[in-house]
Write a protein that holds these residues in place. Sequence first.
Motif, PDB file in Angstrom:
ATOM      1  N   GLY A 263     -18.816 -31.418  21.026  1.00 39.45           N
ATOM      2  CA  GLY A 263     -18.691 -31.929  19.668  1.00 39.45           C
ATOM      3  C   GLY A 263     -19.719 -31.314  18.736  1.00 39.45           C
ATOM      4  O   GLY A 263     -19.418 -30.962  17.593  1.00 39.45           O
ATOM      5  N   LEU A 264     -20.953 -31.146  19.224  1.00 42.90           N
ATOM      6  CA  LEU A 264     -21.998 -30.536  18.407  1.00 42.90           C
ATOM      7  C   LEU A 264     -21.710 -29.054  18.158  1.00 42.90           C
ATOM      8  O   LEU A 264     -21.966 -28.537  17.066  1.00 42.90           O
ATOM      9  CB  LEU A 264     -23.353 -30.707  19.090  1.00 42.90           C
ATOM     10  CG  LEU A 264     -23.903 -32.139  19.120  1.00 42.90           C
ATOM     11  CD1 LEU A 264     -25.157 -32.210  19.972  1.00 42.90           C
ATOM     12  CD2 LEU A 264     -24.193 -32.643  17.701  1.00 42.90           C
ATOM     13  N   LEU A 265     -21.175 -28.361  19.171  1.00 38.24           N
ATOM     14  CA  LEU A 265     -20.817 -26.956  18.981  1.00 38.24           C
ATOM     15  C   LEU A 265     -19.714 -26.809  17.933  1.00 38.24           C
ATOM     16  O   LEU A 265     -19.716 -25.867  17.135  1.00 38.24           O
ATOM     17  CB  LEU A 265     -20.371 -26.340  20.305  1.00 38.24           C
ATOM     18  CG  LEU A 265     -21.477 -25.974  21.300  1.00 38.24           C
ATOM     19  CD1 LEU A 265     -20.878 -25.601  22.651  1.00 38.24           C
ATOM     20  CD2 LEU A 265     -22.337 -24.836  20.760  1.00 38.24           C
ATOM     21  N   TYR A 266     -18.773 -27.751  17.955  1.00 35.38           N
ATOM     22  CA  TYR A 266     -17.704 -27.709  16.950  1.00 35.38           C
ATOM     23  C   TYR A 266     -18.280 -27.920  15.548  1.00 35.38           C
ATOM     24  O   TYR A 266     -17.970 -27.168  14.614  1.00 35.38           O
ATOM     25  CB  TYR A 266     -16.655 -28.771  17.260  1.00 35.38           C
ATOM     26  CG  TYR A 266     -15.567 -28.849  16.218  1.00 35.38           C
ATOM     27  CD1 TYR A 266     -14.499 -27.950  16.231  1.00 35.38           C
ATOM     28  CD2 TYR A 266     -15.610 -29.805  15.207  1.00 35.38           C
ATOM     29  CE1 TYR A 266     -13.509 -27.999  15.259  1.00 35.38           C
ATOM     30  CE2 TYR A 266     -14.623 -29.869  14.235  1.00 35.38           C
ATOM     31  CZ  TYR A 266     -13.580 -28.961  14.267  1.00 35.38           C
ATOM     32  OH  TYR A 266     -12.608 -29.015  13.303  1.00 35.38           O
ATOM     33  N   LEU A 267     -19.113 -28.931  15.380  1.00 29.35           N
ATOM     34  CA  LEU A 267     -19.709 -29.188  14.065  1.00 29.35           C
ATOM     35  C   LEU A 267     -20.607 -28.037  13.635  1.00 29.35           C
ATOM     36  O   LEU A 267     -20.673 -27.697  12.450  1.00 29.35           O
ATOM     37  CB  LEU A 267     -20.516 -30.493  14.115  1.00 29.35           C
ATOM     38  CG  LEU A 267     -19.719 -31.781  14.330  1.00 29.35           C
ATOM     39  CD1 LEU A 267     -20.657 -32.969  14.426  1.00 29.35           C
ATOM     40  CD2 LEU A 267     -18.714 -31.978  13.202  1.00 29.35           C
ATOM     41  N   GLN A 268     -21.271 -27.419  14.595  1.00 31.74           N
ATOM     42  CA  GLN A 268     -22.173 -26.311  14.291  1.00 31.74           C
ATOM     43  C   GLN A 268     -21.437 -25.140  13.649  1.00 31.74           C
ATOM     44  O   GLN A 268     -21.975 -24.444  12.785  1.00 31.74           O
ATOM     45  CB  GLN A 268     -22.860 -25.863  15.581  1.00 31.74           C
ATOM     46  CG  GLN A 268     -23.802 -24.687  15.449  1.00 31.74           C
ATOM     47  CD  GLN A 268     -24.470 -24.384  16.770  1.00 31.74           C
ATOM     48  OE1 GLN A 268     -25.226 -25.194  17.294  1.00 31.74           O
ATOM     49  NE2 GLN A 268     -24.202 -23.219  17.313  1.00 31.74           N
ATOM     50  N   SER A 269     -20.192 -24.930  14.065  1.00 27.83           N
ATOM     51  CA  SER A 269     -19.425 -23.810  13.514  1.00 27.83           C
ATOM     52  C   SER A 269     -19.141 -23.998  12.030  1.00 27.83           C
ATOM     53  O   SER A 269     -18.863 -23.025  11.320  1.00 27.83           O
ATOM     54  CB  SER A 269     -18.119 -23.640  14.282  1.00 27.83           C
ATOM     55  OG  SER A 269     -17.301 -24.794  14.136  1.00 27.83           O
ATOM     56  N   PHE A 270     -19.209 -25.228  11.522  1.00 33.57           N
ATOM     57  CA  PHE A 270     -18.996 -25.496  10.103  1.00 33.57           C
ATOM     58  C   PHE A 270     -20.311 -25.751   9.361  1.00 33.57           C
ATOM     59  O   PHE A 270     -20.449 -25.373   8.201  1.00 33.57           O
ATOM     60  CB  PHE A 270     -18.079 -26.706   9.922  1.00 33.57           C
ATOM     61  CG  PHE A 270     -16.679 -26.484  10.407  1.00 33.57           C
ATOM     62  CD1 PHE A 270     -15.752 -25.823   9.614  1.00 33.57           C
ATOM     63  CD2 PHE A 270     -16.293 -26.907  11.663  1.00 33.57           C
ATOM     64  CE1 PHE A 270     -14.458 -25.607  10.059  1.00 33.57           C
ATOM     65  CE2 PHE A 270     -15.003 -26.705  12.119  1.00 33.57           C
ATOM     66  CZ  PHE A 270     -14.083 -26.039  11.310  1.00 33.57           C
ATOM     67  N   LEU A 271     -21.267 -26.377  10.035  1.00 35.33           N
ATOM     68  CA  LEU A 271     -22.529 -26.722   9.383  1.00 35.33           C
ATOM     69  C   LEU A 271     -23.542 -25.580   9.432  1.00 35.33           C
ATOM     70  O   LEU A 271     -24.430 -25.510   8.593  1.00 35.33           O
ATOM     71  CB  LEU A 271     -23.127 -27.978  10.020  1.00 35.33           C
ATOM     72  CG  LEU A 271     -22.276 -29.246   9.915  1.00 35.33           C
ATOM     73  CD1 LEU A 271     -22.921 -30.389  10.679  1.00 35.33           C
ATOM     74  CD2 LEU A 271     -22.073 -29.627   8.447  1.00 35.33           C
ATOM     75  N   LEU A 272     -23.410 -24.719  10.435  1.00 33.30           N
ATOM     76  CA  LEU A 272     -24.289 -23.548  10.549  1.00 33.30           C
ATOM     77  C   LEU A 272     -23.425 -22.297  10.671  1.00 33.30           C
ATOM     78  O   LEU A 272     -23.475 -21.606  11.692  1.00 33.30           O
ATOM     79  CB  LEU A 272     -25.219 -23.682  11.751  1.00 33.30           C
ATOM     80  CG  LEU A 272     -26.115 -24.908  11.827  1.00 33.30           C
ATOM     81  CD1 LEU A 272     -26.945 -24.887  13.100  1.00 33.30           C
ATOM     82  CD2 LEU A 272     -27.031 -24.999  10.596  1.00 33.30           C
ATOM     83  N   PRO A 273     -22.635 -21.964   9.672  1.00 35.63           N
ATOM     84  CA  PRO A 273     -21.691 -20.848   9.810  1.00 35.63           C
ATOM     85  C   PRO A 273     -22.379 -19.507   9.993  1.00 35.63           C
ATOM     86  O   PRO A 273     -21.807 -18.586  10.560  1.00 35.63           O
ATOM     87  CB  PRO A 273     -20.907 -20.902   8.496  1.00 35.63           C
ATOM     88  CG  PRO A 273     -21.809 -21.595   7.529  1.00 35.63           C
ATOM     89  CD  PRO A 273     -22.568 -22.600   8.360  1.00 35.63           C
ATOM     90  N   TRP A 274     -23.626 -19.359   9.512  1.00 36.81           N
ATOM     91  CA  TRP A 274     -24.315 -18.075   9.644  1.00 36.81           C
ATOM     92  C   TRP A 274     -24.735 -17.805  11.086  1.00 36.81           C
ATOM     93  O   TRP A 274     -25.165 -16.696  11.413  1.00 36.81           O
ATOM     94  CB  TRP A 274     -25.539 -18.067   8.740  1.00 36.81           C
ATOM     95  CG  TRP A 274     -26.532 -19.132   9.053  1.00 36.81           C
ATOM     96  CD1 TRP A 274     -27.561 -19.084   9.960  1.00 36.81           C
ATOM     97  CD2 TRP A 274     -26.578 -20.445   8.483  1.00 36.81           C
ATOM     98  NE1 TRP A 274     -28.241 -20.261   9.983  1.00 36.81           N
ATOM     99  CE2 TRP A 274     -27.671 -21.123   9.074  1.00 36.81           C
ATOM    100  CE3 TRP A 274     -25.817 -21.096   7.518  1.00 36.81           C
ATOM    101  CZ2 TRP A 274     -28.007 -22.429   8.734  1.00 36.81           C
ATOM    102  CZ3 TRP A 274     -26.169 -22.396   7.185  1.00 36.81           C
ATOM    103  CH2 TRP A 274     -27.235 -23.046   7.796  1.00 36.81           C
ATOM    104  N   ARG A 275     -24.638 -18.806  11.953  1.00 37.75           N
ATOM    105  CA  ARG A 275     -24.988 -18.620  13.347  1.00 37.75           C
ATOM    106  C   ARG A 275     -23.842 -18.021  14.147  1.00 37.75           C
ATOM    107  O   ARG A 275     -23.991 -17.763  15.333  1.00 37.75           O
ATOM    108  CB  ARG A 275     -25.397 -19.957  13.982  1.00 37.75           C
ATOM    109  CG  ARG A 275     -26.655 -20.574  13.358  1.00 37.75           C
ATOM    110  CD  ARG A 275     -27.889 -19.788  13.754  1.00 37.75           C
ATOM    111  NE  ARG A 275     -29.094 -20.456  13.273  1.00 37.75           N
ATOM    112  CZ  ARG A 275     -30.330 -20.021  13.521  1.00 37.75           C
ATOM    113  NH1 ARG A 275     -30.496 -18.932  14.231  1.00 37.75           N
ATOM    114  NH2 ARG A 275     -31.372 -20.669  13.047  1.00 37.75           N
ATOM    115  N   HIS A 276     -22.674 -17.812  13.537  1.00 37.02           N
ATOM    116  CA  HIS A 276     -21.484 -17.344  14.261  1.00 37.02           C
ATOM    117  C   HIS A 276     -21.042 -16.011  13.726  1.00 37.02           C
ATOM    118  O   HIS A 276     -21.295 -15.665  12.600  1.00 37.02           O
ATOM    119  CB  HIS A 276     -20.353 -18.371  14.158  1.00 37.02           C
ATOM    120  CG  HIS A 276     -20.675 -19.671  14.836  1.00 37.02           C
ATOM    121  ND1 HIS A 276     -20.329 -19.948  16.133  1.00 37.02           N
ATOM    122  CD2 HIS A 276     -21.348 -20.763  14.379  1.00 37.02           C
ATOM    123  CE1 HIS A 276     -20.760 -21.167  16.466  1.00 37.02           C
ATOM    124  NE2 HIS A 276     -21.356 -21.675  15.413  1.00 37.02           N
TER     125      HIS A 276
END
Length: 276
Positions: A263-276
């Motif tokens: 769940g955190l990885l999913y949210l991370q893709s939207f909340l921290l987009p520069w990390r992807h």
Amino acid sequence: MDRSKSWIVPPSALPTIRRGRPCPNPTAPPGEVIQLLSHWLDPKTLAVASCVSKSWYAIFSSEHLWKPICHSLFPSSLHLTTAKPFVSHRHLFLLLHAASKRRLVIPSPPLLSLRHLVFMVDVFHGDAPVLSLAVTGEELESLHGIFRFGVRIGEVYKRGEVDAREELRVVWMVVTKECREAFTLMDFVGKGTSVGSNELWFSEKLPCPSSGCCSATMDLADLEAEVVIELCCDHDGAKKRVAKVGFGLMNSKAWRYVKVADGLLYLQSFLLPWRH
């Protein structure tokens, strides 16, 4: 005759190497020898050898080398090459081999944690707010490590009365503590699904992130956001006060909640987009 002496090369027969000049390259093996050796090489060596030069690429990318390899390891690829004969067996093998390896890749641990997030839930009847709450991730407890949480509604949260027969608007958002990024997990308008006499369930399909995330066991195409409103049963009227709100991420195909890390990885893709 002494065999050991027969291998001694006289100095006059050695090539003269002038100072400052590179030693000449040895003569390349004949093409017939390379073709003969190519039948004994494994796929990895064939792929590496095909990158040496144009002539080697022509030899080590030959269809008669890659066709038996591809059909032996991926028999169903025969149907692909029959339907699309212009696709080379070398390309098809590399594609399918990479796909088989990709599903085994373990994703990196999430950079986000619950303590970085604030979860907000608002419920409206028409334009009138019925319930509003904001709770930090530090206040939430996960049962069995799944991404589902419950919040009991006390006097600290604004709440009203809910009629299970009427349409509601349910909004669930997550915001980083620094208020730099936010993502809407649900913005549902309609009637909830009644479970028993005191629960209303709301669910909405989630978008797939642009980059890959989460574990191989998590199917993003079937991911849904879920909000459950538990009503008080202290009176039998049509409208009841909200006693508890639950929210989580559900795999609708497997009918189970995802893990907290996923769940955190999913949210991370939207909340921290520069990390992807």
